[in-house]
Design a protein around this motif. Sequence first.
Motif, PDB file in Angstrom:
ATOM      1  N   UNK A 171      30.581 -36.483  24.619  1.00 32.67           N
ATOM      2  CA  UNK A 171      31.859 -36.376  25.315  1.00 32.67           C
ATOM      3  C   UNK A 171      31.551 -36.182  26.799  1.00 32.67           C
ATOM      4  N   UNK A 172      32.220 -36.950  27.646  1.00 34.02           N
ATOM      5  CA  UNK A 172      31.991 -36.814  29.091  1.00 34.02           C
ATOM      6  C   UNK A 172      33.251 -36.260  29.745  1.00 34.02           C
ATOM      7  N   UNK A 182      44.709 -44.641  38.073  1.00 33.25           N
ATOM      8  CA  UNK A 182      44.402 -45.335  36.825  1.00 33.25           C
ATOM      9  C   UNK A 182      45.691 -45.654  36.078  1.00 33.25           C
ATOM     10  N   UNK A 183      46.621 -44.704  36.141  1.00 34.01           N
ATOM     11  CA  UNK A 183      47.914 -44.883  35.485  1.00 34.01           C
ATOM     12  C   UNK A 183      48.980 -44.448  36.488  1.00 34.01           C
ATOM     13  N   UNK A 184      49.925 -45.321  36.821  1.00 37.89           N
ATOM     14  CA  UNK A 184      50.951 -45.010  37.831  1.00 37.89           C
ATOM     15  C   UNK A 184      51.607 -43.661  37.585  1.00 37.89           C
ATOM     16  N   UNK A 185      51.691 -42.854  38.637  1.00 37.01           N
ATOM     17  CA  UNK A 185      52.400 -41.561  38.576  1.00 37.01           C
ATOM     18  C   UNK A 185      51.851 -40.585  37.551  1.00 37.01           C
ATOM     19  N   UNK A 191      42.595 -38.759  28.573  1.00 40.18           N
ATOM     20  CA  UNK A 191      41.524 -38.832  27.566  1.00 40.18           C
ATOM     21  C   UNK A 191      41.368 -40.281  27.170  1.00 40.18           C
ATOM     22  N   UNK A 192      40.318 -40.921  27.649  1.00 37.98           N
ATOM     23  CA  UNK A 192      40.078 -42.322  27.314  1.00 37.98           C
ATOM     24  C   UNK A 192      39.552 -42.417  25.881  1.00 37.98           C
ATOM     25  N   UNK A 193      39.747 -43.586  25.222  1.00 38.99           N
ATOM     26  CA  UNK A 193      39.303 -43.702  23.820  1.00 38.99           C
ATOM     27  C   UNK A 193      37.799 -43.582  23.648  1.00 38.99           C
ATOM     28  N   UNK A 194      37.018 -43.827  24.715  1.00 36.56           N
ATOM     29  CA  UNK A 194      35.563 -43.748  24.587  1.00 36.56           C
ATOM     30  C   UNK A 194      35.012 -42.388  25.019  1.00 36.56           C
ATOM     31  N   UNK A 195      35.696 -41.329  24.628  1.00 33.42           N
ATOM     32  CA  UNK A 195      35.190 -39.948  24.768  1.00 33.42           C
ATOM     33  C   UNK A 195      35.073 -39.479  26.213  1.00 33.42           C
ATOM     34  N   UNK A 217      39.840 -26.996  22.554  1.00 39.17           N
ATOM     35  CA  UNK A 217      41.192 -27.141  21.984  1.00 39.17           C
ATOM     36  C   UNK A 217      42.016 -28.219  22.685  1.00 39.17           C
ATOM     37  N   UNK A 218      41.491 -28.748  23.810  1.00 43.05           N
ATOM     38  CA  UNK A 218      42.200 -29.730  24.657  1.00 43.05           C
ATOM     39  C   UNK A 218      43.442 -29.121  25.317  1.00 43.05           C
ATOM     40  N   UNK A 219      43.521 -27.815  25.377  1.00 47.05           N
ATOM     41  CA  UNK A 219      44.615 -27.169  26.109  1.00 47.05           C
ATOM     42  C   UNK A 219      44.414 -27.438  27.599  1.00 47.05           C
ATOM     43  N   UNK A 220      45.520 -27.735  28.293  1.00 45.81           N
ATOM     44  CA  UNK A 220      45.441 -28.039  29.730  1.00 45.81           C
ATOM     45  C   UNK A 220      46.321 -27.051  30.505  1.00 45.81           C
ATOM     46  N   UNK A 221      45.777 -26.585  31.640  1.00 49.28           N
ATOM     47  CA  UNK A 221      46.548 -25.772  32.589  1.00 49.28           C
ATOM     48  C   UNK A 221      46.575 -26.548  33.905  1.00 49.28           C
ATOM     49  N   UNK A 222      47.677 -26.435  34.635  1.00 46.56           N
ATOM     50  CA  UNK A 222      47.769 -27.132  35.919  1.00 46.56           C
ATOM     51  C   UNK A 222      48.307 -26.237  37.004  1.00 46.56           C
TER      52      UNK A 222
END
Length: 224
Positions: A171-172, A182-185, A191-195, A217-222
């Motif tokens: 995983x990178x 990469x994605x507008x707005x 999380x790209x499909x290739x890890x 856990x993939x929890x995100x804080x911003x």
Amino acid sequence: MNYRRILAIGDIHGKFSKLMSLIHKVNFDETKDFLILLGDYIDRGEDNIRCLRWAMEMSRKNNVVALRGNHEQMMLNYYLSDGAEFIWLPNGGNKTKKELEVWQLRSPDALKRAFTFINERPYYHHMFIDDEEYIFVHAGLKPNVPLAEQNEESLLWIREKFYNGYNGSANIVCGHTPTSFIEDNCYYPILLPNKITLMDTGSFLPDGKISCIDVLTKTVWQSD
Ligand SMILES: [Mn+2]
């Protein structure tokens, strides 16, 4: 050791108040968590040296790794070349350089401390958590090249060739390219499909944020 959380924070770029709002929410505990800073502490914001000094302070704590970003490298190259490698300046370095000079006036060892800090920054952090392999790095890896043979150019600068070509088992977790490019707005980690987990959520952009993820856990804080 079993960590409660394995945290990674993306590009900061001199946005100190955003950084503090994020840190308040994350509530990092050096006795329970592990934290990786993915680099690019300086340039483009208004509090570049405050962010750099915060990273310097954090790097002395237990269970914190502060990586090298391409902006720290550009700054180092500028001074090591006596200004010949001036690409740093139009990339946000102009502002950071002025702040650095103010800091140097107040504290004569400021530049030396900043250089030493940057010089000591690792290019990546490699760890296994249970059976999962993780590599934390500022930009990414050149596909199909072993970690030990990666060069500075890839580790600090690579973009599309890595996003499109990486097919490894590790995983990178990386920063470097704002997710809105990469994605507008999009100002949220991708999380790209290739890890690959992209953590640069455009701190310096008007709608941008600084983001932190717990890779377990993939929890995100911003930031606010
Ligand atoms: Mn950056």
